[in-house]
Design a protein around this motif. Sequence first.
Motif, PDB file in Angstrom:
ATOM      1  N   UNK A  76      12.510   0.792  -7.148  1.00  0.00           N
ATOM      2  CA  UNK A  76      12.336   1.348  -8.104  1.00  0.00           C
ATOM      3  C   UNK A  76      13.016   2.350  -9.105  1.00  0.00           C
ATOM      4  N   UNK A  77      14.030   1.969  -9.562  1.00  0.00           N
ATOM      5  CA  UNK A  77      14.810   2.980 -10.626  1.00  0.00           C
ATOM      6  C   UNK A  77      15.108   3.942 -10.107  1.00  0.00           C
ATOM      7  N   UNK A  78      14.699   5.116 -10.840  1.00  0.00           N
ATOM      8  CA  UNK A  78      15.022   6.567 -10.988  1.00  0.00           C
ATOM      9  C   UNK A  78      14.098   6.920 -10.108  1.00  0.00           C
ATOM     10  N   UNK A  79      14.260   8.379  -9.102  1.00  0.00           N
ATOM     11  CA  UNK A  79      12.784   8.136  -8.354  1.00  0.00           C
ATOM     12  C   UNK A  79      12.931   9.149  -7.599  1.00  0.00           C
ATOM     13  N   UNK A  80      12.750   9.994  -7.332  1.00  0.00           N
ATOM     14  CA  UNK A  80      12.306  11.128  -6.285  1.00  0.00           C
ATOM     15  C   UNK A  80      11.696  11.041  -5.247  1.00  0.00           C
ATOM     16  N   UNK A  81      11.653  11.664  -4.467  1.00  0.00           N
ATOM     17  CA  UNK A  81      10.890  12.094  -3.170  1.00  0.00           C
ATOM     18  C   UNK A  81       9.192  10.582  -2.969  1.00  0.00           C
ATOM     19  N   UNK A  82      10.440   9.442  -3.012  1.00  0.00           N
ATOM     20  CA  UNK A  82       9.542   8.268  -2.904  1.00  0.00           C
ATOM     21  C   UNK A  82      10.122   6.900  -2.011  1.00  0.00           C
ATOM     22  N   UNK A  83      10.284   6.719  -1.605  1.00  0.00           N
ATOM     23  CA  UNK A  83      10.912   5.390  -0.535  1.00  0.00           C
ATOM     24  C   UNK A  83      10.073   4.280  -0.499  1.00  0.00           C
ATOM     25  N   UNK A  84      10.786   3.345  -0.132  1.00  0.00           N
ATOM     26  CA  UNK A  84      10.422   2.046  -0.405  1.00  0.00           C
ATOM     27  C   UNK A  84      10.193   1.589   0.758  1.00  0.00           C
ATOM     28  N   UNK A  85       9.296   1.079   2.088  1.00  0.00           N
ATOM     29  CA  UNK A  85       9.792   0.433   3.000  1.00  0.00           C
ATOM     30  C   UNK A  85       9.139  -1.209   2.949  1.00  0.00           C
ATOM     31  N   UNK A  86      10.067  -1.576   3.665  1.00  0.00           N
ATOM     32  CA  UNK A  86      10.027  -3.147   3.277  1.00  0.00           C
ATOM     33  C   UNK A  86      10.414  -4.109   4.485  1.00  0.00           C
ATOM     34  N   UNK A  87      10.336  -5.030   5.320  1.00  0.00           N
ATOM     35  CA  UNK A  87      10.608  -6.236   5.471  1.00  0.00           C
ATOM     36  C   UNK A  87      12.041  -7.578   4.852  1.00  0.00           C
ATOM     37  N   UNK A  88      11.614  -8.220   5.237  1.00  0.00           N
ATOM     38  CA  UNK A  88      11.907  -9.159   4.730  1.00  0.00           C
ATOM     39  C   UNK A  88      13.333 -10.117   4.449  1.00  0.00           C
ATOM     40  N   UNK A  89      14.262  -9.042   4.558  1.00  0.00           N
ATOM     41  CA  UNK A  89      15.472  -9.462   4.680  1.00  0.00           C
ATOM     42  C   UNK A  89      16.413  -9.457   5.956  1.00  0.00           C
ATOM     43  N   UNK A  90      15.512  -9.448   7.183  1.00  0.00           N
ATOM     44  CA  UNK A  90      15.826  -8.951   8.335  1.00  0.00           C
ATOM     45  C   UNK A  90      17.330  -8.381   9.242  1.00  0.00           C
TER      46      UNK A  90
ATOM     47  N   UNK B  81       0.647  -1.450  -0.138  1.00  0.00           N
ATOM     48  CA  UNK B  81       0.059   0.269   0.186  1.00  0.00           C
ATOM     49  C   UNK B  81       1.133   1.552   0.279  1.00  0.00           C
ATOM     50  N   UNK B  82       0.335   2.202   0.140  1.00  0.00           N
ATOM     51  CA  UNK B  82       0.726   3.130  -0.797  1.00  0.00           C
ATOM     52  C   UNK B  82       0.763   4.996   0.572  1.00  0.00           C
ATOM     53  N   UNK B  83       1.119   5.682   1.011  1.00  0.00           N
ATOM     54  CA  UNK B  83       0.343   6.756   2.102  1.00  0.00           C
ATOM     55  C   UNK B  83       1.449   8.141   1.660  1.00  0.00           C
ATOM     56  N   UNK B  84       0.970   9.161   1.818  1.00  0.00           N
ATOM     57  CA  UNK B  84       1.993  10.084   1.576  1.00  0.00           C
ATOM     58  C   UNK B  84       2.407  10.653   3.038  1.00  0.00           C
ATOM     59  N   UNK B  85       3.879  11.075   3.124  1.00  0.00           N
ATOM     60  CA  UNK B  85       3.995  11.622   4.470  1.00  0.00           C
ATOM     61  C   UNK B  85       4.536  13.245   4.113  1.00  0.00           C
ATOM     62  N   UNK B  86       3.967  13.892   4.160  1.00  0.00           N
ATOM     63  CA  UNK B  86       4.473  15.701   3.871  1.00  0.00           C
ATOM     64  C   UNK B  86       4.624  15.653   2.236  1.00  0.00           C
ATOM     65  N   UNK B  87       5.728  15.610   1.557  1.00  0.00           N
ATOM     66  CA  UNK B  87       5.958  15.844   0.605  1.00  0.00           C
ATOM     67  C   UNK B  87       6.744  14.085  -0.174  1.00  0.00           C
ATOM     68  N   UNK B  88       6.593  13.498   0.534  1.00  0.00           N
ATOM     69  CA  UNK B  88       7.230  11.361   0.504  1.00  0.00           C
ATOM     70  C   UNK B  88       6.306  10.999   0.822  1.00  0.00           C
ATOM     71  N   UNK B  89       6.171  10.002  -0.776  1.00  0.00           N
ATOM     72  CA  UNK B  89       5.933   9.128  -1.334  1.00  0.00           C
ATOM     73  C   UNK B  89       6.125   7.519  -0.507  1.00  0.00           C
ATOM     74  N   UNK B  90       5.544   6.475   0.333  1.00  0.00           N
ATOM     75  CA  UNK B  90       5.872   5.920   1.359  1.00  0.00           C
ATOM     76  C   UNK B  90       5.510   4.340   0.421  1.00  0.00           C
ATOM     77  N   UNK B  91       5.708   3.876  -0.192  1.00  0.00           N
ATOM     78  CA  UNK B  91       5.534   2.543  -0.964  1.00  0.00           C
ATOM     79  C   UNK B  91       5.634   1.622  -0.036  1.00  0.00           C
ATOM     80  N   UNK B  92       4.828   0.837   0.503  1.00  0.00           N
ATOM     81  CA  UNK B  92       5.036  -0.177   2.237  1.00  0.00           C
ATOM     82  C   UNK B  92       5.047  -1.745   0.782  1.00  0.00           C
ATOM     83  N   UNK B  93       5.663  -2.455   0.949  1.00  0.00           N
ATOM     84  CA  UNK B  93       5.298  -3.881   0.975  1.00  0.00           C
ATOM     85  C   UNK B  93       6.926  -4.618   1.693  1.00  0.00           C
ATOM     86  N   UNK B  94       6.205  -5.847   1.125  1.00  0.00           N
ATOM     87  CA  UNK B  94       7.342  -7.101   3.164  1.00  0.00           C
ATOM     88  C   UNK B  94       8.529  -6.880   1.928  1.00  0.00           C
ATOM     89  N   UNK B  95       8.586  -7.282   0.559  1.00  0.00           N
ATOM     90  CA  UNK B  95       9.485  -7.897   0.020  1.00  0.00           C
ATOM     91  C   UNK B  95      11.050  -6.507  -0.673  1.00  0.00           C
TER      92      UNK B  95
END
Length: 202
Positions: free
Chosen positions: A134-148, A116-130
């Motif tokens: 993302x490639x070239x991007x700005x103001x976007x972060x992938x929050x994830x887990x899986x790899x401990x 799922x995706x939410x926006x925090x201020x001017x940054x987009x959080x794309x949240x996944x398990x794995x």
Amino acid sequence: MNFFIADTHFFHTDLLGQNDFAPRLFDSVEAMDEALIAAWNARVDDNDVVYHLGDIAMNPEAMPSEGEVAALLARLNGRIVFIKGNHDYNSRFKYLAAHDPGWHGQPRYQFHEVGTIIKDDHTQFIMTHYPLMLGITSQTLNLHGHIHHSMVPLAENINVGVDAPERDLLVTPPAWGSPLNASEINEISTAKRRLLAKMKEK
């Protein structure tokens, strides 16, 4: 307030002690679970939302029942949005949905198969398990887990798991097992970008 966590692995006895995957230095799984619950509730109150990015609970030797998992989750503060991890199952999500205790007149639990995706201020959080590439991007972060205990060598990927090395990039890391808030996510992102830039210079 929003919080973020992954890979709690409640009940998982194989993680106890020194190991190459996710060492958790507790004498028993009960002590580990209680530490996770205490860390969560010390930061999260009933009005907060926690995004859990997968792998709620497991134990290869004796899988906890859905009732046991539900009882443990009932002790955690706040609303919980679950993103399915590789150790989560549709049957578990269905059980939790059927036994949802409610939260301020709405369901306490929400479920996402992939992310799922939410926006925090001017940054987009794309949240996944794995982790995603993302490639070239700005103001976007992938929050994830899986790899401990591993860190993806890309500034846009932030491992929010309980055992994640990114937590050590914080000036003042919260207690082990604590969900992270958005301010800490942004602090980690800045510190990780600097760290990776220094590594490239060498």
